[in-house]
Design a protein around this motif. Structure first.
Motif, mmCIF file in Angstrom:
data_model
loop_
_atom_site.group_PDB
_atom_site.id
_atom_site.type_symbol
_atom_site.label_atom_id
_atom_site.label_comp_id
_atom_site.label_asym_id
_atom_site.label_seq_id
_atom_site.Cartn_x
_atom_site.Cartn_y
_atom_site.Cartn_z
ATOM 1 N N ASP A 91 0.832 -1.202 0.000
ATOM 2 C CA ASP A 91 0.000 0.000 0.000
ATOM 3 C C ASP A 91 0.869 1.254 0.000
ATOM 4 O OD1 ASP A 91 -2.313 -1.461 -0.024
ATOM 5 O OD2 ASP A 91 -2.700 -1.259 2.128
ATOM 6 N N GLN A 92 1.954 1.230 0.780
ATOM 7 C CA GLN A 92 2.841 2.390 0.836
ATOM 8 C C GLN A 92 3.507 2.619 -0.512
ATOM 9 O OE1 GLN A 92 5.488 1.658 4.119
ATOM 10 N NE2 GLN A 92 4.169 2.734 5.556
ATOM 11 N N ILE A 93 3.922 1.534 -1.174
ATOM 12 C CA ILE A 93 4.538 1.666 -2.491
ATOM 13 C C ILE A 93 3.528 2.256 -3.461
ATOM 14 C CG2 ILE A 93 5.419 0.371 -4.471
ATOM 15 C CD1 ILE A 93 6.716 -1.549 -2.421
ATOM 16 N N SER A 94 2.315 1.734 -3.439
ATOM 17 C CA SER A 94 1.270 2.248 -4.325
ATOM 18 C C SER A 94 0.970 3.709 -4.008
ATOM 19 C CB SER A 94 -0.005 1.413 -4.185
ATOM 20 O OG SER A 94 0.228 0.087 -4.569
ATOM 21 N N ASN A 95 0.870 4.046 -2.731
ATOM 22 C CA ASN A 95 0.596 5.425 -2.329
ATOM 23 C C ASN A 95 1.720 6.356 -2.765
ATOM 24 O OD1 ASN A 95 -1.820 4.728 -1.184
ATOM 25 N ND2 ASN A 95 -1.025 4.609 0.900
ATOM 26 N N ARG A 96 2.957 5.885 -2.644
ATOM 27 C CA ARG A 96 4.092 6.712 -3.034
ATOM 28 C C ARG A 96 4.041 6.993 -4.536
ATOM 29 N NH1 ARG A 96 8.931 3.643 -2.295
ATOM 30 N NH2 ARG A 96 8.173 3.392 -0.192
ATOM 31 N N LYS A 97 3.736 5.961 -5.323
ATOM 32 C CA LYS A 97 3.645 6.161 -6.772
ATOM 33 C C LYS A 97 2.507 7.118 -7.115
ATOM 34 C CE LYS A 97 5.734 1.838 -8.263
ATOM 35 N NZ LYS A 97 5.549 0.582 -8.982
ATOM 36 N N LEU A 98 1.385 6.966 -6.436
ATOM 37 C CA LEU A 98 0.260 7.871 -6.682
ATOM 38 C C LEU A 98 0.613 9.299 -6.298
ATOM 39 C CD1 LEU A 98 -2.762 5.704 -5.484
ATOM 40 C CD2 LEU A 98 -2.183 6.328 -7.827
ATOM 41 N N THR A 99 1.300 9.466 -5.189
ATOM 42 C CA THR A 99 1.700 10.791 -4.751
ATOM 43 C C THR A 99 2.652 11.419 -5.770
ATOM 44 O OG1 THR A 99 1.480 10.107 -2.446
ATOM 45 C CG2 THR A 99 2.761 12.098 -2.858
ATOM 46 N N GLU A 100 3.601 10.626 -6.266
ATOM 47 C CA GLU A 100 4.524 11.131 -7.282
ATOM 48 C C GLU A 100 3.766 11.528 -8.546
ATOM 49 O OE1 GLU A 100 7.365 8.014 -7.856
ATOM 50 O OE2 GLU A 100 8.330 8.343 -5.918
ATOM 51 N N ARG A 101 2.806 10.711 -8.947
ATOM 52 C CA ARG A 101 2.027 11.010 -10.154
ATOM 53 C C ARG A 101 1.201 12.282 -9.968
ATOM 54 N NH1 ARG A 101 1.743 11.365 -15.340
ATOM 55 N NH2 ARG A 101 -0.256 10.798 -16.222
ATOM 56 N N ILE A 102 0.613 12.446 -8.790
ATOM 57 C CA ILE A 102 -0.169 13.656 -8.498
ATOM 58 C C ILE A 102 0.735 14.879 -8.565
ATOM 59 C CG2 ILE A 102 -1.372 14.888 -6.643
ATOM 60 C CD1 ILE A 102 -2.620 12.162 -5.882
ATOM 61 N N THR A 103 1.940 14.762 -8.028
ATOM 62 C CA THR A 103 2.894 15.876 -8.071
ATOM 63 C C THR A 103 3.243 16.224 -9.512
ATOM 64 O OG1 THR A 103 3.797 15.193 -5.939
ATOM 65 C CG2 THR A 103 5.156 16.667 -7.271
ATOM 66 N N GLU A 104 3.513 15.193 -10.331
ATOM 67 C CA GLU A 104 3.820 15.423 -11.749
ATOM 68 C C GLU A 104 2.665 16.133 -12.452
ATOM 69 O OE1 GLU A 104 4.742 11.727 -13.661
ATOM 70 O OE2 GLU A 104 6.393 11.287 -12.288
ATOM 71 N N LEU A 105 1.460 15.654 -12.224
ATOM 72 C CA LEU A 105 0.295 16.252 -12.875
ATOM 73 C C LEU A 105 0.056 17.680 -12.410
ATOM 74 C CD1 LEU A 105 -2.149 13.198 -12.887
ATOM 75 C CD2 LEU A 105 -0.934 14.174 -14.836
ATOM 76 N N THR A 106 0.284 17.945 -11.139
ATOM 77 C CA THR A 106 0.120 19.305 -10.613
ATOM 78 C C THR A 106 1.125 20.247 -11.257
ATOM 79 O OG1 THR A 106 -0.674 18.383 -8.516
ATOM 80 C CG2 THR A 106 0.061 20.677 -8.483
ATOM 81 N N GLU A 107 2.372 19.782 -11.385
ATOM 82 C CA GLU A 107 3.397 20.612 -12.030
ATOM 83 C C GLU A 107 3.043 20.860 -13.494
ATOM 84 O OE1 GLU A 107 7.078 18.550 -11.435
ATOM 85 O OE2 GLU A 107 7.144 19.011 -9.294
ATOM 86 N N ALA A 108 2.603 19.828 -14.201
ATOM 87 C CA ALA A 108 2.215 19.980 -15.605
ATOM 88 C C ALA A 108 1.038 20.943 -15.732
ATOM 89 C CB ALA A 108 1.860 18.625 -16.206
ATOM 90 N N ASN A 109 0.082 20.841 -14.815
ATOM 91 C CA ASN A 109 -1.069 21.747 -14.825
ATOM 92 C C ASN A 109 -0.620 23.194 -14.618
ATOM 93 O OD1 ASN A 109 -3.804 22.434 -14.956
ATOM 94 N ND2 ASN A 109 -4.010 22.326 -12.727
ATOM 95 N N GLY A 110 0.318 23.417 -13.709
ATOM 96 C CA GLY A 110 0.843 24.763 -13.461
ATOM 97 C C GLY A 110 1.513 25.333 -14.709
ATOM 98 N N LYS A 111 2.304 24.488 -15.395
ATOM 99 C CA LYS A 111 2.963 24.938 -16.627
ATOM 100 C C LYS A 111 1.928 25.304 -17.695
ATOM 101 C CE LYS A 111 7.182 22.240 -15.980
ATOM 102 N NZ LYS A 111 7.955 21.077 -16.457
ATOM 103 N N LEU A 112 0.906 24.470 -17.831
ATOM 104 C CA LEU A 112 -0.133 24.747 -18.829
ATOM 105 C C LEU A 112 -0.897 26.033 -18.498
ATOM 106 C CD1 LEU A 112 -1.520 21.154 -19.468
ATOM 107 C CD2 LEU A 112 -0.161 22.557 -21.036
ATOM 108 N N GLU A 113 -1.189 26.257 -17.224
ATOM 109 C CA GLU A 113 -1.877 27.484 -16.831
ATOM 110 C C GLU A 113 -1.007 28.707 -17.123
ATOM 111 O OE1 GLU A 113 -2.941 26.970 -12.728
ATOM 112 O OE2 GLU A 113 -4.737 25.807 -13.215
ATOM 113 N N HIS A 114 0.310 28.588 -16.905
ATOM 114 C CA HIS A 114 1.230 29.686 -17.185
ATOM 115 C C HIS A 114 1.255 29.985 -18.689
ATOM 116 C CE1 HIS A 114 4.630 32.334 -16.624
ATOM 117 N NE2 HIS A 114 5.314 31.670 -17.555
ATOM 118 N N GLU A 115 1.328 28.942 -19.502
ATOM 119 C CA GLU A 115 1.318 29.128 -20.954
ATOM 120 C C GLU A 115 -0.012 29.716 -21.422
ATOM 121 O OE1 GLU A 115 2.420 25.555 -23.037
ATOM 122 O OE2 GLU A 115 4.198 25.274 -21.793
ATOM 123 N N LEU A 116 -1.099 29.270 -20.833
ATOM 124 C CA LEU A 116 -2.415 29.807 -21.191
ATOM 125 C C LEU A 116 -2.504 31.286 -20.847
ATOM 126 C CD1 LEU A 116 -5.248 29.213 -22.263
ATOM 127 C CD2 LEU A 116 -5.915 28.600 -19.930
#
Length: 154
Positions: A91-116
Motif C-alpha cells: 500500500d505504501q509503495i502504491s501510495n508513493r507512486k500515486l503521490t509522485e504522479r499527483i505531483t507530476e500532474l500538478t506541475e504539468a497543470n501549473g505549466k499549462l496554466e502559465h502558458e495559457l
C-alpha cells in the motif's frame, strides 16, 4: 488429560500429508530420516540406560503433540502478521507512486496554466484582428458596389 492409547506413528502422519503441505522444502526429508532412525533404535533412559515405559512414551508423545499445536498456532500468527506487513508495504509503495504522479500532474497543470496566461492576450489580439478584417471586407464590398454603380450610371 486423556492419553490416546493408539497414537498414529509420526511416519504415518508424514506419509498422509501431501508434499509441501505442512513442511518447508527440505524439512520433509530430515523428518523422515529422524523417524527412520527412531524406529530402528529403541528409546532408552539417558541416565540409567533402561528402556522407557509405554506410559512415559505416551506422555512424551502427548507433550510433543501439544508443543506442535502451539508451534503451528505461532506459525499461523506469524504468517498473518507477515501478510499484514507485506500488504501495508505494498500500500505504501502504491501510495508513493500515486503521490509522485499527483505531483507530476500538478506541475504539468501549473505549466499549462502559465502558458495559457501568456496566450490569452494573443487570443484577444487575434479576435480583434479578425473583427478588423471582417470590417475591412465589408467596407471593400461596399466600395466595389459603389464603384460598379457609378460606372453603370455614366
Amino acid at each position: 488429560m486423556a492419553v490416546n492409547r493408539s497414537p498414529s506413528p509420526p511416519s504415518l502422519a508424514l506419509r498422509t500429508c501431501p508434499p509441501g503441505s505442512s513442511y518447508a522444502e527440505g524439512v520433509r526429508e530430515h523428518v523422515q530420516a529422524a523417524i527412520q532412525r527412531q524406529e530402528q533404535t529403541p528409546v532408552t533412559a539417558a541416565v540409567q540406560g533402561r528402556k522407557a515405559g509405554a506410559a512415559s512414551l505416551h506422555a512424551d508423545l502427548a507433550m510433543a503433540r501439544e508443543e506442535i499445536k502451539e508451534l503451528r498456532a505461532e506459525r499461523d500468527q506469524l504468517r498473518g502478521t507477515m501478510r499484514q506487513q507485506l500488504g501495508h508495504q505494498l500500500d505504501q509503495i502504491s501510495n508513493r507512486k500515486l503521490t509522485e504522479r499527483i505531483t507530476e500532474l500538478t506541475e504539468a497543470n501549473g505549466k499549462l496554466e502559465h502558458e495559457l496566461a501568456k496566450l490569452r492576450p494573443l487570443a484577444d489580439h487575434v479576435q480583434e484582428l479578425e473583427r478588423d478584417l471582417a470590417a475591412a471586407r465589408t467596407s471593400l464590398r461596399q466600395m466595389i458596389r459603389e464603384g460598379n454603380h457609378y460606372q453603370q450610371n455614366q
